[in-house]
Design a protein around this motif. Structure first.
Motif, short mmCIF file in Angstrom:
data_model
loop_
_atom_site.label_atom_id
_atom_site.label_comp_id
_atom_site.label_asym_id
_atom_site.label_seq_id
_atom_site.Cartn_x
_atom_site.Cartn_y
_atom_site.Cartn_z
N ALA A 1 100.90 28.44 1.12
CA ALA A 1 100.97 29.88 0.84
C ALA A 1 99.64 30.40 0.30
O ALA A 1 99.16 31.47 0.71
CB ALA A 1 102.10 30.16 -0.17
N SER A 2 99.02 29.64 -0.59
CA SER A 2 97.75 30.06 -1.19
C SER A 2 96.64 30.17 -0.13
O SER A 2 95.86 31.13 -0.13
CB SER A 2 97.34 29.07 -2.29
OG SER A 2 96.14 29.48 -2.89
N ILE A 3 96.58 29.22 0.78
CA ILE A 3 95.58 29.25 1.87
C ILE A 3 95.81 30.49 2.74
O ILE A 3 94.87 31.21 3.09
CB ILE A 3 95.63 27.95 2.71
CG1 ILE A 3 95.18 26.75 1.88
CG2 ILE A 3 94.77 28.09 3.98
CD1 ILE A 3 95.47 25.40 2.53
N LEU A 4 97.07 30.75 3.09
CA LEU A 4 97.39 31.91 3.92
C LEU A 4 97.03 33.22 3.22
O LEU A 4 96.54 34.16 3.84
CB LEU A 4 98.88 31.90 4.29
CG LEU A 4 99.32 30.81 5.28
CD1 LEU A 4 100.83 30.70 5.33
CD2 LEU A 4 98.76 31.07 6.68
N GLN A 5 97.24 33.26 1.90
CA GLN A 5 96.85 34.46 1.14
C GLN A 5 95.34 34.67 1.21
O GLN A 5 94.86 35.79 1.38
CB GLN A 5 97.29 34.33 -0.32
CG GLN A 5 98.76 34.63 -0.54
CD GLN A 5 99.24 34.33 -1.97
OE1 GLN A 5 100.16 33.58 -2.18
NE2 GLN A 5 98.58 34.93 -2.95
N GLU A 6 94.60 33.58 1.08
CA GLU A 6 93.13 33.68 1.15
C GLU A 6 92.68 34.16 2.52
O GLU A 6 91.62 34.77 2.66
CB GLU A 6 92.49 32.32 0.83
CG GLU A 6 92.56 31.93 -0.64
CD GLU A 6 91.74 32.85 -1.54
OE1 GLU A 6 90.64 33.26 -1.14
OE2 GLU A 6 92.20 33.16 -2.65
N ALA A 7 93.48 33.87 3.54
CA ALA A 7 93.15 34.31 4.91
C ALA A 7 93.57 35.76 5.15
O ALA A 7 93.45 36.28 6.26
CB ALA A 7 93.82 33.39 5.93
N GLY A 8 94.08 36.42 4.10
CA GLY A 8 94.43 37.84 4.22
C GLY A 8 95.83 38.12 4.71
O GLY A 8 96.17 39.26 5.04
N GLU B 1 86.51 28.24 4.74
CA GLU B 1 86.38 28.88 3.43
C GLU B 1 87.75 29.25 2.86
O GLU B 1 88.01 29.06 1.67
CB GLU B 1 85.52 30.15 3.58
CG GLU B 1 84.92 30.67 2.29
CD GLU B 1 83.91 29.72 1.66
OE1 GLU B 1 83.61 29.93 0.48
OE2 GLU B 1 83.45 28.76 2.33
N ASN B 2 88.63 29.78 3.73
CA ASN B 2 89.99 30.13 3.30
C ASN B 2 90.74 28.90 2.78
O ASN B 2 91.44 28.96 1.77
CB ASN B 2 90.81 30.72 4.46
CG ASN B 2 90.26 32.02 5.01
OD1 ASN B 2 90.46 32.33 6.19
ND2 ASN B 2 89.56 32.79 4.19
N ILE B 3 90.56 27.78 3.50
CA ILE B 3 91.25 26.53 3.10
C ILE B 3 90.74 26.08 1.73
O ILE B 3 91.52 25.80 0.81
CB ILE B 3 91.04 25.42 4.16
CG1 ILE B 3 91.74 25.80 5.47
CG2 ILE B 3 91.55 24.07 3.65
CD1 ILE B 3 91.50 24.86 6.64
N LYS B 4 89.41 26.04 1.57
CA LYS B 4 88.82 25.59 0.29
C LYS B 4 89.24 26.51 -0.86
O LYS B 4 89.65 26.04 -1.93
CB LYS B 4 87.29 25.56 0.39
CG LYS B 4 86.77 24.38 1.19
CD LYS B 4 85.26 24.40 1.28
CE LYS B 4 84.76 23.22 2.10
NZ LYS B 4 83.37 23.39 2.55
N ASN B 5 89.13 27.81 -0.64
CA ASN B 5 89.51 28.76 -1.70
C ASN B 5 91.00 28.71 -2.02
O ASN B 5 91.40 28.77 -3.18
CB ASN B 5 89.12 30.19 -1.31
CG ASN B 5 87.61 30.39 -1.32
OD1 ASN B 5 86.88 29.59 -1.92
ND2 ASN B 5 87.14 31.43 -0.66
N GLY B 6 91.79 28.61 -0.96
CA GLY B 6 93.25 28.54 -1.16
C GLY B 6 93.66 27.34 -1.98
O GLY B 6 94.49 27.45 -2.89
N LEU B 7 93.06 26.20 -1.70
CA LEU B 7 93.40 24.98 -2.44
C LEU B 7 92.89 25.02 -3.88
O LEU B 7 93.50 24.41 -4.77
CB LEU B 7 92.84 23.74 -1.72
CG LEU B 7 93.51 23.40 -0.38
CD1 LEU B 7 92.74 22.30 0.34
CD2 LEU B 7 94.97 22.96 -0.59
N SER B 8 91.80 25.72 -4.11
CA SER B 8 91.25 25.75 -5.47
C SER B 8 91.89 26.84 -6.34
O SER B 8 91.64 26.91 -7.53
CB SER B 8 89.72 25.95 -5.42
OG SER B 8 89.43 27.23 -4.92
N THR C 1 89.57 19.52 -2.43
CA THR C 1 90.07 19.39 -3.81
C THR C 1 90.97 20.59 -4.12
O THR C 1 90.93 21.60 -3.43
CB THR C 1 88.91 19.36 -4.83
OG1 THR C 1 88.12 20.54 -4.64
CG2 THR C 1 88.04 18.14 -4.65
N THR C 2 91.77 20.43 -5.17
CA THR C 2 92.71 21.50 -5.55
C THR C 2 92.71 21.68 -7.06
O THR C 2 92.32 20.77 -7.80
CB THR C 2 94.15 21.17 -5.06
OG1 THR C 2 95.04 22.20 -5.49
CG2 THR C 2 94.64 19.84 -5.60
#
Length: 402
Positions: free
Chosen positions: A65-72, A260-267, A230-231
């Motif tokens: 969910a967090s990764i998808l949110q980062e992707a807008g 970038e979306n994946i990295k940001n979402g996980l962090s 990493t998360t």
């Protein structure tokens, strides 16, 4: 009806598995199918990702969910059980469903819910689907409640199916062996829908491979893949969940997701989705850690991580539910810790005196308390600044101290 009256009605009139256990479980999809039909099939109005498994399905769902949110994307997230508030079960971009929406749903459908005799879980799943449809989410991440094949969430046709791993939990419903449990979990694999399996387990990989072949679905074992993400979720066990979440995202078609979306979402899982209770550090000096791990496989990772902590003395606030196999989990706990035995405040909770008695067989020594909070407060009184307090054994124990 007020929000509290609605909750009281839901909890009291219709049984809830987390609280009552076996009596509350309905093992077929008739009711949820009837409810969704009554609601105009809201579950068909948005894309879904379906996440099952024994351990890690909650964390994995929150990561996706967090990764998808980062992707807008506008992201629905359905999980269970809740820790503090019922509304945690249904979120959109990390925000819990408004209490008014809960009241409106029950008032509007109360006659049907009563006539059909829906369980607490079934009506909650229907409520989530309707909220996600009304709010026009792009994708909803739907966590399986229990098992898979006959779970109320299993009327969706997802874009991707995810099964994190298989362990011996809820054996009274799902089977006594790993292959039997894997068969139930594999029930979420749908025709032509790619499936991601979190961990390759030799004893059961063929169950998933056979089901994927039968459904003409591509199958990926996330643990075979090399990844270095990493998360912000602190548990060592999250490494497996990270791999699973990333593989699930990579199987999702029609949604543009960058590296970038994946990295940001996980962090930013905690910030984006407000996940609690997974190796959560509540304070330092003394360090207080809580974790919802509650079965053999989950506790293995958590207790391994606890061994790495530096402390003068270890204090463990421990409570469990009555259907746990204690001879499997208690030997895993450290004998040198001081224990504070307690009963989570639900009908399914095991009494503190029984837990104390069972624990003494495995040389775990401590005292018993009449509530989780009493046990926790006493551990804080006894602990010096150089000590560590660990609170766990059950989701419901952690819920009471958060």
């Amino acid at each position: 009806m007020t929000y509290q009256e609605v909750l009281d009605w839901m909890f009291a009139q219709l049984p809830m598995y987390q609280r009552q256990g076996q009596a509350a479980l309905k093992k077929d999809l008739t009711n949820i199918t009837a409810l969704c039909d009554e609601l105009g099939d809201p579950q068909k109005k948005f894309k879904t990702i379906h996440v099952g498994g024994t351990n890690g399905k909650g964390s994995t769902s929150h990561m996706i969910a967090s990764i998808l949110q980062e992707a807008g994307c506008k992201v629905g997230l359905y999980t269970s059980p809740h820790l503090k508030n019922f509304t945690e079960r249904i979120r959109i971009n990390g925000e819990e469903i408004p209490k008014e929406s809960v009241v409106t749903f029950i008032e509007k459908n109360k006659l049907f819910l009563e006539k059909q005799g829906l369980s607490f879980f079934e009506m909650t799943v229907g409520m989530a689907f309707e909220e996600f449809a009304n709010q026009k989410v792009d994708v909803a991440v739907i966590e399986v409640g229990l098992g898979g094949r006959l779970d109320s969430t299993n009327i969706i046709i997802p874009e991707v199916s995810v099964i994190t791993n298989i362990g011996l939990d809820h054996t009274q419903f799902l089977g006594e062996t790993l292959p039997e449990i894997a068969f139930e979990k594999a029930g979420i694999i749908k025709k032509g829908v790619p499936v991601v399996i979190g961990e390759r387990q030799k004893e059961i990989e063929n169950v998933f491979i056979a089901k994927a072949e039968e459904c003409s679905s591509s199958i990926i074992f996330a643990s075979d893949e090399e990844q270095y993400y990493t998360t912000d979720l602190l548990g060592d066990y999250q490494k497996n969940n990270v791999k699973t979440a990333v593989e699930a995202i990579q199987q999702l078609k029609g949604v543009a997701i960058s590296e970038e979306n994946i990295k940001n979402g996980l962090s930013k899982v905690v910030k984006n989705t407000n996940l609690k209770g997974r190796w959560q550090v509540l304070q330092e000096h003394p360090k207080v850690i809580c974790d919802t791990a509650h079965n053999k496989e989950g506790l293995f990772y958590t207790l391994q991580q606890l061994k790495k902590e530096k402390y003068k003395r270890l204090h463990i606030v421990l409570g469990v539910v009555s259907d746990k196999n204690l001879s499997e989990i208690l030997p895993m706990f450290p004998q040198k810790a001081k224990y504070y035995f307690c009963k989570p405040n639900i009908p399914r909770g095991l009494s503190a005196s029984e837990l104390l008695e069972e624990a003494s067989v495995f040389s775990l020594k401590g005292e018993m308390f009449s509530s989780v909070n009493q046990a926790f407060e006493k551990s804080k009184v006894n602990a010096s600044k150089e000590d560590v307090i660990y609170v766990g054994g059950s989701t419901f124990v952690v819920a009471e101290i958060l």
